[in-house]
Scaffold this motif. Structure first.
Motif, mmCIF file in Angstrom:
data_model
loop_
_atom_site.group_PDB
_atom_site.id
_atom_site.type_symbol
_atom_site.label_atom_id
_atom_site.label_comp_id
_atom_site.label_asym_id
_atom_site.label_seq_id
_atom_site.Cartn_x
_atom_site.Cartn_y
_atom_site.Cartn_z
ATOM 1 N N GLY A 15 37.631 11.562 17.526
ATOM 2 C CA GLY A 15 38.138 10.770 18.642
ATOM 3 C C GLY A 15 37.451 10.993 19.962
ATOM 4 N N ALA A 16 36.343 11.735 19.983
ATOM 5 C CA ALA A 16 35.668 12.023 21.247
ATOM 6 C C ALA A 16 34.956 10.790 21.787
ATOM 7 N N ILE A 17 34.800 10.755 23.101
ATOM 8 C CA ILE A 17 34.062 9.699 23.788
ATOM 9 C C ILE A 17 32.964 10.335 24.637
ATOM 10 N N ASN A 18 32.129 9.493 25.225
ATOM 11 C CA ASN A 18 31.054 9.971 26.115
ATOM 12 C C ASN A 18 30.210 11.065 25.443
ATOM 13 N N ILE A 19 29.859 10.825 24.188
ATOM 14 C CA ILE A 19 29.135 11.823 23.397
ATOM 15 C C ILE A 19 27.648 11.808 23.757
ATOM 16 N N VAL A 20 27.101 12.987 23.917
ATOM 17 C CA VAL A 20 25.681 13.161 24.209
ATOM 18 C C VAL A 20 25.092 14.124 23.187
ATOM 19 N N ASP A 21 23.960 13.771 22.613
ATOM 20 C CA ASP A 21 23.260 14.637 21.661
ATOM 21 C C ASP A 21 21.874 14.947 22.214
ATOM 22 N N ARG A 22 21.558 16.227 22.320
ATOM 23 C CA ARG A 22 20.241 16.630 22.828
ATOM 24 C C ARG A 22 19.496 17.405 21.755
ATOM 25 N N LYS A 23 18.316 16.955 21.437
ATOM 26 C CA LYS A 23 17.459 17.604 20.448
ATOM 27 C C LYS A 23 16.407 18.446 21.162
ATOM 28 N N THR A 28 4.543 25.938 14.192
ATOM 29 C CA THR A 28 5.856 25.617 13.638
ATOM 30 C C THR A 28 6.939 25.750 14.698
ATOM 31 N N GLY A 29 7.950 24.900 14.606
ATOM 32 C CA GLY A 29 9.077 24.969 15.533
ATOM 33 C C GLY A 29 10.403 24.791 14.825
ATOM 34 N N PHE A 30 11.443 25.372 15.394
ATOM 35 C CA PHE A 30 12.805 25.151 14.924
ATOM 36 C C PHE A 30 13.395 23.947 15.658
ATOM 37 N N ILE A 31 14.240 23.213 14.964
ATOM 38 C CA ILE A 31 14.847 22.003 15.516
ATOM 39 C C ILE A 31 16.331 22.269 15.762
ATOM 40 N N TRP A 32 16.780 22.018 16.979
ATOM 41 C CA TRP A 32 18.158 22.271 17.381
ATOM 42 C C TRP A 32 18.800 20.982 17.880
ATOM 43 N N HIS A 33 20.103 20.898 17.707
ATOM 44 C CA HIS A 33 20.874 19.814 18.316
ATOM 45 C C HIS A 33 22.057 20.427 19.066
ATOM 46 N N ARG A 34 22.196 20.049 20.327
ATOM 47 C CA ARG A 34 23.393 20.395 21.111
ATOM 48 C C ARG A 34 24.109 19.079 21.407
ATOM 49 N N THR A 35 25.332 18.983 20.926
ATOM 50 C CA THR A 35 26.082 17.740 21.008
ATOM 51 C C THR A 35 27.434 18.005 21.649
ATOM 52 N N TYR A 36 27.790 17.177 22.635
ATOM 53 C CA TYR A 36 29.085 17.375 23.285
ATOM 54 C C TYR A 36 29.768 16.036 23.527
ATOM 55 N N GLY A 37 31.088 16.094 23.559
ATOM 56 C CA GLY A 37 31.886 14.892 23.779
ATOM 57 C C GLY A 37 33.175 15.222 24.502
ATOM 58 N N GLN A 38 33.828 14.183 25.003
ATOM 59 C CA GLN A 38 35.007 14.338 25.854
ATOM 60 C C GLN A 38 36.257 13.829 25.149
ATOM 61 N N LYS A 39 37.365 14.520 25.400
ATOM 62 C CA LYS A 39 38.636 14.058 24.876
ATOM 63 C C LYS A 39 39.190 12.944 25.778
ATOM 64 N N PRO A 40 39.551 11.813 25.193
ATOM 65 C CA PRO A 40 40.051 10.691 26.015
ATOM 66 C C PRO A 40 41.481 10.955 26.482
#
Length: 327
Positions: free
Chosen positions: A246-254, A313-325
């Protein structure tokens, strides 16, 4: 690495409190509904040793990594790796709330490097940490920190709408694939309307520009993780998981970080990688029995560093955040 030795010393001084884990004094941000620090399951104290490393024996837990001092040191170092990679401890826009004073949850806090540092940065806020293993400080800690034993696969022992910020990272090897949706729903339940949930994970087995040795290691661990019901690809699924909760305003950064090359960050990440994957020798040897002898495997992993330098070689990361409505 003096910082890591310092935290290990704190934990050893704290050892006498491992059977009680009593609550500490409360800060102004604690409410009457604030949960106590009493363990939700003392079976977490059960341990066993394998190949010189210590593991927990909880039958209800999927976490497959050690829970000894060596692992705590690795997780401390991992904190600095992630902080350097993302240029900060969080991406969620929570600084104003934390400066004013609010409640924060670190889910799967480990030895508590992140909440301890955040507690110093934001003294008006109160930081709660939960982990399945008793590797966090229980008495020698800031007054605005509180930690409990808890399996994240179980409902969180906190009331609805309690936290302005829920933080979790690097539990790709800690949650069953079937548990991720309900864990995310629990994060949403305990987050205040307008609050934020943030998760950081690395991709498994995908790497940027991998060589053959790194592919062998990563794919071997990936196979075992899937057999155990884990989800090595969860970094790619954080956004839909947050959406499903149910999160909104989701941002994913790689972010792609060098490993074994490229300066301080690459060296720190290699040290973290080496410490972790040395413990996975029995896993890798299942599909590559020629790597069963410890000295052979150690040489193989060390050779992989030269390969990382050659292939960049590199490692791949994802930081993802979202807001509770609902705010």
């Amino acid at each position: 690495m003096g910082t890591f030795s310092f935290f290990r010393t704190l934990l050893k001084k704290d050892a006498s409190s491992k059977k009680s884990n009593k609550s500490s004094s409360k800060s102004d941000t604690t409410t009457p509904e604030s949960p106590s620090t009493t363990s939700t399951n003392t079976s977490s104290f059960n341990e066993y040793a394998e190949l010189g490393r210590r593991y927990h024996t909880r039958p209800d837990a999927s976490y497959i990594l050690p829970n000894d001092d060596e692992e705590s040191d690795r997780v401390h170092m991992q904190h600095w790796v992630v902080k350097l990679a993302f240029s900060g401890n969080h991406d969620s826009p929570v600084a104003e709330m934390l400066e004013a004073g609010d409640n924060v949850l670190d889910a799967g806090c480990g030895p508590a490097t992140w909440p301890l540092e955040m507690a110093e940065m934001y003294p008006r806020s109160r930081f709660y940490g939960v982990d399945i293993s008793l590797v966090f400080p229980t008495q020698i800690k800031p007054k605005n920190c509180e930690f409990i034993l808890h399996n994240l696969a179980d409902p969180l022992p906190y009331p609805d709408n309690f936290f302005c910020f829920v933080h979790q990272r690097l539990l790709v090897m800690g949650h069953l694939e079937t548990d991720w949706p309900k864990i995310m729903n629990e994060f949403m339940r305990v987050t205040k309307p307008g609050g934020w949930i943030e998760c950081t994970e690395c991709t498994m087995p995908d790497l940027a520009n991998p060589g053959p040795k790194m592919n062998i290691i990563m794919h071997s661990v990936n196979v075992i993780a899937k057999k155990k019901g884990l989800n090595p690809a969860v970094a790619y699924e954080l956004k839909p998981l947050l959406e499903g909760a149910g999160a909104i305003n989701i941002v994913d950064r790689k972010v792609i970080t060098p490993v074994g090359h490229g300066g301080k960050l690459g060296e720190l990440l290699w040290e973290d990688f080496y410490s972790l994957f040395i413990t996975f020798r029995p896993i890798v040897a299942k599909s590559h029995p020629e790597l069963e002898p410890p000295e052979v495997y150690d040489a193989f992993v060390k050779d992989a560093k030269a390969e990382c330098e050659e292939y960049k070689t590199g490692f791949i990361w994802h930081r993802t955040y979202g807001q509770k409505p609902g705010f």
